[in-house]
Design a protein around this motif. Structure first.
Motif, mmCIF file in Angstrom:
data_model
loop_
_atom_site.group_PDB
_atom_site.id
_atom_site.type_symbol
_atom_site.label_atom_id
_atom_site.label_comp_id
_atom_site.label_asym_id
_atom_site.label_seq_id
_atom_site.Cartn_x
_atom_site.Cartn_y
_atom_site.Cartn_z
ATOM 1 N N LEU A 83 6.856 3.355 0.087
ATOM 2 C CA LEU A 83 6.969 4.977 0.659
ATOM 3 C C LEU A 83 8.288 5.700 0.088
ATOM 4 O O LEU A 83 9.476 5.235 0.318
ATOM 5 C CB LEU A 83 7.330 5.041 2.296
ATOM 6 C CG LEU A 83 5.825 4.697 2.786
ATOM 7 C CD1 LEU A 83 6.259 5.046 4.694
ATOM 8 C CD2 LEU A 83 4.641 5.492 2.478
ATOM 9 N N GLY A 84 7.909 6.916 -0.288
ATOM 10 C CA GLY A 84 9.106 7.858 -0.855
ATOM 11 C C GLY A 84 9.531 8.448 0.207
ATOM 12 O O GLY A 84 9.053 8.583 1.481
ATOM 13 N N PRO A 85 10.830 9.179 0.102
ATOM 14 C CA PRO A 85 11.496 9.979 1.355
ATOM 15 C C PRO A 85 10.645 11.071 1.528
ATOM 16 O O PRO A 85 10.986 11.602 2.892
ATOM 17 C CB PRO A 85 12.903 10.388 0.638
ATOM 18 C CG PRO A 85 12.589 10.126 -1.005
ATOM 19 C CD PRO A 85 11.587 9.086 -1.148
ATOM 20 N N ASP A 86 9.825 11.736 0.834
ATOM 21 C CA ASP A 86 9.204 12.642 1.191
ATOM 22 C C ASP A 86 7.723 12.492 1.717
ATOM 23 O O ASP A 86 7.052 13.299 2.424
ATOM 24 C CB ASP A 86 8.831 13.868 0.192
ATOM 25 C CG ASP A 86 10.309 14.360 -0.279
ATOM 26 O OD1 ASP A 86 11.225 14.600 0.486
ATOM 27 O OD2 ASP A 86 10.285 14.792 -1.602
ATOM 28 N N ASP A 87 7.344 11.257 1.881
ATOM 29 C CA ASP A 87 6.112 10.844 2.401
ATOM 30 C C ASP A 87 6.130 10.836 3.948
ATOM 31 O O ASP A 87 7.265 10.569 4.369
ATOM 32 C CB ASP A 87 5.812 9.416 1.823
ATOM 33 C CG ASP A 87 5.442 9.357 0.355
ATOM 34 O OD1 ASP A 87 5.079 10.234 -0.350
ATOM 35 O OD2 ASP A 87 5.717 8.220 -0.361
ATOM 36 N N ARG A 88 5.027 11.079 4.316
ATOM 37 C CA ARG A 88 5.016 11.245 5.827
ATOM 38 C C ARG A 88 4.158 10.025 6.519
ATOM 39 O O ARG A 88 3.437 9.467 5.817
ATOM 40 C CB ARG A 88 4.109 12.552 6.248
ATOM 41 C CG ARG A 88 4.531 13.736 5.856
ATOM 42 C CD ARG A 88 3.918 14.886 6.452
ATOM 43 N NE ARG A 88 4.039 15.253 7.786
ATOM 44 C CZ ARG A 88 3.464 16.378 8.424
ATOM 45 N NH1 ARG A 88 2.720 17.073 7.737
ATOM 46 N NH2 ARG A 88 3.596 16.234 9.670
ATOM 47 N N VAL A 89 4.455 9.713 7.598
ATOM 48 C CA VAL A 89 3.744 8.564 8.297
ATOM 49 C C VAL A 89 3.143 9.202 9.685
ATOM 50 O O VAL A 89 4.031 9.859 10.400
ATOM 51 C CB VAL A 89 4.512 7.313 8.702
ATOM 52 C CG1 VAL A 89 3.667 6.367 9.643
ATOM 53 C CG2 VAL A 89 5.133 6.822 7.421
ATOM 54 N N VAL A 90 1.973 9.291 9.858
ATOM 55 C CA VAL A 90 1.332 9.841 10.911
ATOM 56 C C VAL A 90 0.236 8.865 11.750
ATOM 57 O O VAL A 90 -0.297 8.051 11.084
ATOM 58 C CB VAL A 90 0.122 10.958 10.483
ATOM 59 C CG1 VAL A 90 -0.567 11.707 11.490
ATOM 60 C CG2 VAL A 90 0.898 12.107 9.526
ATOM 61 N N MET A 91 0.753 8.905 12.859
ATOM 62 C CA MET A 91 0.344 7.919 14.085
ATOM 63 C C MET A 91 -0.757 8.242 14.806
ATOM 64 O O MET A 91 -0.416 9.332 15.432
ATOM 65 C CB MET A 91 1.475 7.143 14.645
ATOM 66 C CG MET A 91 1.101 6.026 15.515
ATOM 67 S SD MET A 91 2.607 5.434 16.325
ATOM 68 C CE MET A 91 3.123 6.614 17.407
ATOM 69 N N LEU A 92 -1.824 7.559 15.131
ATOM 70 C CA LEU A 92 -2.801 7.873 16.108
ATOM 71 C C LEU A 92 -2.606 6.928 17.054
ATOM 72 O O LEU A 92 -2.921 5.546 16.824
ATOM 73 C CB LEU A 92 -4.215 7.868 15.705
ATOM 74 C CG LEU A 92 -5.173 8.112 16.549
ATOM 75 C CD1 LEU A 92 -5.228 9.695 17.173
ATOM 76 C CD2 LEU A 92 -6.647 7.809 16.023
ATOM 77 N N ALA A 93 -2.044 7.205 18.072
ATOM 78 C CA ALA A 93 -1.849 6.210 19.290
ATOM 79 C C ALA A 93 -1.981 6.680 20.544
ATOM 80 O O ALA A 93 -1.885 8.127 20.902
ATOM 81 C CB ALA A 93 -0.505 5.611 19.116
ATOM 82 N N ASN A 94 -1.888 5.706 21.615
ATOM 83 C CA ASN A 94 -1.407 6.245 23.217
ATOM 84 C C ASN A 94 -0.074 6.137 23.354
ATOM 85 O O ASN A 94 0.843 5.594 22.772
ATOM 86 C CB ASN A 94 -2.015 5.213 23.909
ATOM 87 C CG ASN A 94 -3.593 5.282 24.152
ATOM 88 O OD1 ASN A 94 -4.125 6.315 24.025
ATOM 89 N ND2 ASN A 94 -4.272 4.193 24.399
ATOM 90 N N ALA A 95 0.446 7.277 24.308
ATOM 91 C CA ALA A 95 1.890 7.317 24.675
ATOM 92 C C ALA A 95 2.102 6.547 25.985
ATOM 93 O O ALA A 95 0.859 6.161 26.605
ATOM 94 C CB ALA A 95 2.147 8.879 24.791
ATOM 95 N N ARG A 96 3.188 6.186 26.084
ATOM 96 C CA ARG A 96 3.303 5.660 27.420
ATOM 97 C C ARG A 96 3.198 6.546 28.477
ATOM 98 O O ARG A 96 3.538 7.884 28.494
ATOM 99 C CB ARG A 96 4.916 5.199 27.538
ATOM 100 C CG ARG A 96 5.376 3.991 26.828
ATOM 101 C CD ARG A 96 6.458 3.452 26.902
ATOM 102 N NE ARG A 96 6.820 2.017 26.403
ATOM 103 C CZ ARG A 96 6.703 1.028 27.256
ATOM 104 N NH1 ARG A 96 6.693 1.080 28.578
ATOM 105 N NH2 ARG A 96 7.004 -0.445 26.632
ATOM 106 N N THR B 233 -3.715 1.190 17.182
ATOM 107 C CA THR B 233 -2.954 2.223 16.456
ATOM 108 C C THR B 233 -2.999 2.422 15.037
ATOM 109 O O THR B 233 -3.249 1.354 14.234
ATOM 110 C CB THR B 233 -1.256 1.857 16.641
ATOM 111 O OG1 THR B 233 -1.211 1.415 18.095
ATOM 112 C CG2 THR B 233 -0.550 3.045 15.987
ATOM 113 N N VAL B 234 -3.260 3.572 14.604
ATOM 114 C CA VAL B 234 -3.529 3.701 13.085
ATOM 115 C C VAL B 234 -2.245 4.667 12.314
ATOM 116 O O VAL B 234 -1.982 5.623 13.060
ATOM 117 C CB VAL B 234 -4.697 4.699 13.008
ATOM 118 C CG1 VAL B 234 -4.929 4.732 11.407
ATOM 119 C CG2 VAL B 234 -6.109 3.786 13.420
ATOM 120 N N PHE B 235 -1.747 4.183 11.419
ATOM 121 C CA PHE B 235 -0.686 4.750 10.770
ATOM 122 C C PHE B 235 -1.298 5.263 9.333
ATOM 123 O O PHE B 235 -1.374 4.229 8.612
ATOM 124 C CB PHE B 235 0.697 3.795 10.537
ATOM 125 C CG PHE B 235 1.019 3.358 11.780
ATOM 126 C CD1 PHE B 235 2.173 3.949 12.391
ATOM 127 C CD2 PHE B 235 0.848 2.163 12.354
ATOM 128 C CE1 PHE B 235 2.779 3.654 13.448
ATOM 129 C CE2 PHE B 235 1.344 1.718 13.453
ATOM 130 C CZ PHE B 235 2.441 2.548 14.013
#
Length: 251
Positions: free
Chosen positions: A87-100, A110-112
């Motif tokens: 992953l490059g420094p400008d790449d994003r990681v977007v997560m689909l998940a439940n919160a606490r 969970t999907v990243f």
């Protein structure tokens, strides 16, 4: 050709439904209303009290539990690097998940999405949790339609072994987010599970409305999974032995 996505404003609440169909050896179907969060792991929601009680994210709940530092992004970067991805420094990681929610969380899936600044999908990390406190992560390479497949390698349900292939279909867009997982075994469809919903900005008002509609989301998910398990057991669906699962599967 890699998939490309157009993100909604983040953080977002994805309000919709989850539909599950077990086709063999007996038929069992259900649909439940649900909501999840869609967040950038480098810019997690910061809600004021009391909304923060329903909007907490912790690296301990995912992948390698933040064991080596860097939070969720650090774990995703190390998971990918161990499999030849960077992953490059400008790449994003977007997560689909439940919160606490009130300190409790359970995330069946969970999907990243790992994204270039252009929206091109570098890779997808698919993290599956079971009710035994175990988790497993799959590295996915969806095509331009958001579709891919991967061999099953993790014991999720006590009524299914670890054989078969997952057919996965992903949609990440400004108007809809959908995750479809279909288990095939020996040329036959065994299970379909589809979560879909509409993303909306995660304001305090939107979160309060979601809690009013859905209640304590993660507690509800945990209870419903066990309820459907009891129903299948009462229908005499055989319980299969659970193999030992190595933690390296998330590192």
């Amino acid at each position: 050709m890699s998939a490309r996505v157009a993100l909604p404003p983040l953080p977002a609440l994805v309000d919709g439904t989850v539909t599950h169909t077990r086709r063999r050896p007996l038929v069992h179907r259900f649909t439940h209303a649900t909501y999840q969060w869609l967040v950038d792991v480098d810019d997690l929601p910061r809600m004021p009290f009391p909304h923060s009680l329903f909007a907490r994210f912790d690296a301990r709940d995912h992948l390698d539990r933040g064991r080596l530092g860097g939070g969720l992004r650090g774990d995703v970067e190390r998971f990918l690097a161990a499999r030849g991805r960077v992953l490059g420094p400008d790449d994003r990681v977007v997560m689909l998940a439940n919160a606490r929610v009130l300190g409790h969380v359970f995330d069946p899936l969970t999907v990243f999405w790992c994204l270039r600044p252009t929206g091109e999908v570098v890779a997808v990390v698919f993290e599956v949790h079971n009710t035994y406190g175990e988790r497993h992560a799959y590295l996915l390479d969806p095509d331009s339609a958001g579709e891919t497949s991967v061999d099953k390698a993790f014991y999720v349900s006590p009524f299914n072994d670890v054989t078969g292939t997952y057919r996965v279909a992903l949609t990440l867009g400004s108007e809809r987010v959908t995750v479809g997982v279909h288990l095939d075994r020996e040329g036959e469809r065994v299970v379909d599970a589809v979560t879909t919903g509409v993303p909306t900005p995660a304001t305090r008002h939107a979160l309060a409305a979601a809690v009013r509609r859905h209640g304590l989301m993660t507690q509800r998910v945990s209870a419903l999974i066990r309820l459907h398990g009891v129903r299948l057991w009462l229908r005499r669906l055989p319980v299969l032995p659970r193999p030992t699962h190595p933690e390296e599967a998330v590192r």
